[in-house]
Design a protein around this motif. Structure first.
Motif, PDB file in Angstrom:
ATOM      1  N   ARG A   1      27.454  29.143 -32.907  1.00  0.00           N
ATOM      2  CA  ARG A   1      27.264  30.337 -34.049  1.00  0.00           C
ATOM      3  C   ARG A   1      28.641  30.788 -33.328  1.00  0.00           C
ATOM      4  O   ARG A   1      29.427  30.958 -34.470  1.00  0.00           O
ATOM      5  N   GLY A   2      29.551  30.311 -32.803  1.00  0.00           N
ATOM      6  CA  GLY A   2      30.830  31.277 -32.298  1.00  0.00           C
ATOM      7  C   GLY A   2      31.627  29.955 -32.695  1.00  0.00           C
ATOM      8  O   GLY A   2      32.984  30.531 -33.648  1.00  0.00           O
TER       9      GLY A   2
ATOM     10  N   THR B   1      31.318  28.276 -35.420  1.00  0.00           N
ATOM     11  CA  THR B   1      31.295  28.351 -36.892  1.00  0.00           C
ATOM     12  C   THR B   1      31.698  29.129 -37.294  1.00  0.00           C
ATOM     13  O   THR B   1      32.269  30.069 -38.539  1.00  0.00           O
ATOM     14  N   ARG B   2      31.637  30.672 -36.756  1.00  0.00           N
ATOM     15  CA  ARG B   2      32.132  31.503 -37.163  1.00  0.00           C
ATOM     16  C   ARG B   2      33.743  31.701 -37.304  1.00  0.00           C
ATOM     17  O   ARG B   2      34.623  31.930 -38.266  1.00  0.00           O
TER      18      ARG B   2
ATOM     19  N   ILE C   1      35.041  29.672 -40.193  1.00  0.00           N
ATOM     20  CA  ILE C   1      34.827  29.627 -40.893  1.00  0.00           C
ATOM     21  C   ILE C   1      35.796  30.611 -41.480  1.00  0.00           C
ATOM     22  O   ILE C   1      36.630  31.041 -42.784  1.00  0.00           O
ATOM     23  N   GLN C   2      36.459  31.651 -40.521  1.00  0.00           N
ATOM     24  CA  GLN C   2      37.336  32.285 -40.732  1.00  0.00           C
ATOM     25  C   GLN C   2      39.126  31.953 -40.988  1.00  0.00           C
ATOM     26  O   GLN C   2      39.481  31.779 -41.451  1.00  0.00           O
TER      27      GLN C   2
ATOM     28  N   HIS D   1      26.609  34.279 -41.186  1.00  0.00           N
ATOM     29  CA  HIS D   1      27.680  34.483 -40.763  1.00  0.00           C
ATOM     30  C   HIS D   1      28.250  36.116 -41.281  1.00  0.00           C
ATOM     31  O   HIS D   1      28.378  37.279 -40.571  1.00  0.00           O
ATOM     32  N   PHE D   2      28.555  35.784 -42.455  1.00  0.00           N
ATOM     33  CA  PHE D   2      28.946  36.712 -43.670  1.00  0.00           C
ATOM     34  C   PHE D   2      28.794  37.235 -44.826  1.00  0.00           C
ATOM     35  O   PHE D   2      28.289  35.565 -45.407  1.00  0.00           O
TER      36      PHE D   2
ATOM     37  N   ASP E   1      33.331  40.803 -45.543  1.00  0.00           N
ATOM     38  CA  ASP E   1      33.371  41.020 -43.586  1.00  0.00           C
ATOM     39  C   ASP E   1      34.004  39.767 -43.358  1.00  0.00           C
ATOM     40  O   ASP E   1      33.999  40.373 -41.861  1.00  0.00           O
ATOM     41  N   ILE E   2      34.700  38.528 -43.430  1.00  0.00           N
ATOM     42  CA  ILE E   2      35.204  37.550 -43.278  1.00  0.00           C
ATOM     43  C   ILE E   2      36.492  37.919 -42.327  1.00  0.00           C
ATOM     44  O   ILE E   2      37.181  37.901 -41.589  1.00  0.00           O
TER      45      ILE E   2
ATOM     46  N   SER F   1      36.045  40.932 -39.585  1.00  0.00           N
ATOM     47  CA  SER F   1      36.128  40.687 -38.616  1.00  0.00           C
ATOM     48  C   SER F   1      37.581  39.649 -37.912  1.00  0.00           C
ATOM     49  O   SER F   1      37.500  39.944 -36.890  1.00  0.00           O
TER      50      SER F   1
ATOM     51  N   ASP G   1      38.494  40.616 -34.449  1.00  0.00           N
ATOM     52  CA  ASP G   1      39.277  39.675 -33.101  1.00  0.00           C
ATOM     53  C   ASP G   1      40.529  40.512 -32.823  1.00  0.00           C
ATOM     54  O   ASP G   1      40.677  40.104 -31.952  1.00  0.00           O
TER      55      ASP G   1
END
Length: 208
Positions: free
Chosen positions: A22-23, A25-26, A29-30, A64-65, A70-71, A74, A78
């Motif tokens: 999941r991390g 993929t996140r 996406i970012q 995720h978003f 939201d993206i 995040s 971070d």
């Protein structure tokens, strides 16, 4: 083909833990979102286009978003968290030149890992204000400057201290269009920042 005993004890295929996948993929996406925002602008980029570039369904992206905001939020979080951690570390150390220069070295690591996001902020300042992600970033940058700057020092020294920090931002944007090894460019930018904070500490004027 192995014996039944060998097959029974053969190691099972290994897979990354679910939270690690999941991390990953996140993070993808970012990164893809920042690439698209750079190519065609934040406002003109849709979640559908981000999903298509990632080769995933929109529903998978929603996991995720939910929104573009939201993206970006995040990514800002971070980045801001390690900066805040850096400030906490520095505040617990003696306010010496060595501490200030180590702070700049550590900040250089943070900055260059987030270079794409800083470019987004620089090129989309109005959007950043509208998205309301700027306040925490401004607060963290102000705290960094506060650690570097001695309010009792002469004004030129205070200016040099703060300039040491922001010279790293300016240098990153200038150097992105200059050919050369990225690590050499990063080292040159850091050297300038270290020199500035040293001048602020000693009161010596620039030489050469």
């Amino acid at each position: 083909m192995g014996t039944p005993q060998q097959e029974q004890h053969a190691p099972a295929p290994t897979h990354a833990p679910a939270h690690q996948r999941r991390g990953d993929t996140r993070g993808r996406i970012q990164q893809i979102a920042l690439e698209l925002f750079a190519e065609q602008g934040y406002e003109k980029t849709s979640l559908r286009e981000i999903a298509e570039r990632l080769d995933v369904t929109k529903a998978a992206l929603y996991y995720h978003f939910k929104t573009k905001e939201d993206i970006i939020t995040s990514i800002a979080e971070d980045l801001t968290t390690p900066v805040e951690d850096l400030v906490t570390w520095a505040e617990g150390e003696p306010r010496t030149l060595a501490t200030k220069q180590e702070l700049l070295r550590r900040y250089s690591d943070i900055l260059w890992k987030a270079a794409d996001f800083f470019r987004f902020v620089q090129e989309n300042q109005a959007t950043v204000r509208d998205l309301n992600i700027g306040e925490r970033m401004r607060s963290s940058m102000s705290a960094l400057g506060g650690v570097l700057k001695d309010p009792a020092a002469p004004l030129p020294a205070q200016v040099r201290s703060v300039t040491a920090l922001f010279s790293m931002h300016a240098g990153m944007f200038v150097m992105q269009n200059v050919e050369g090894d990225p690590e050499e460019k990063r080292a040159a930018i850091l050297e300038v920042a270290l020199d500035l904070v040293a001048q602020a500490e000693t009161g010596d004027p620039p030489t050469g």
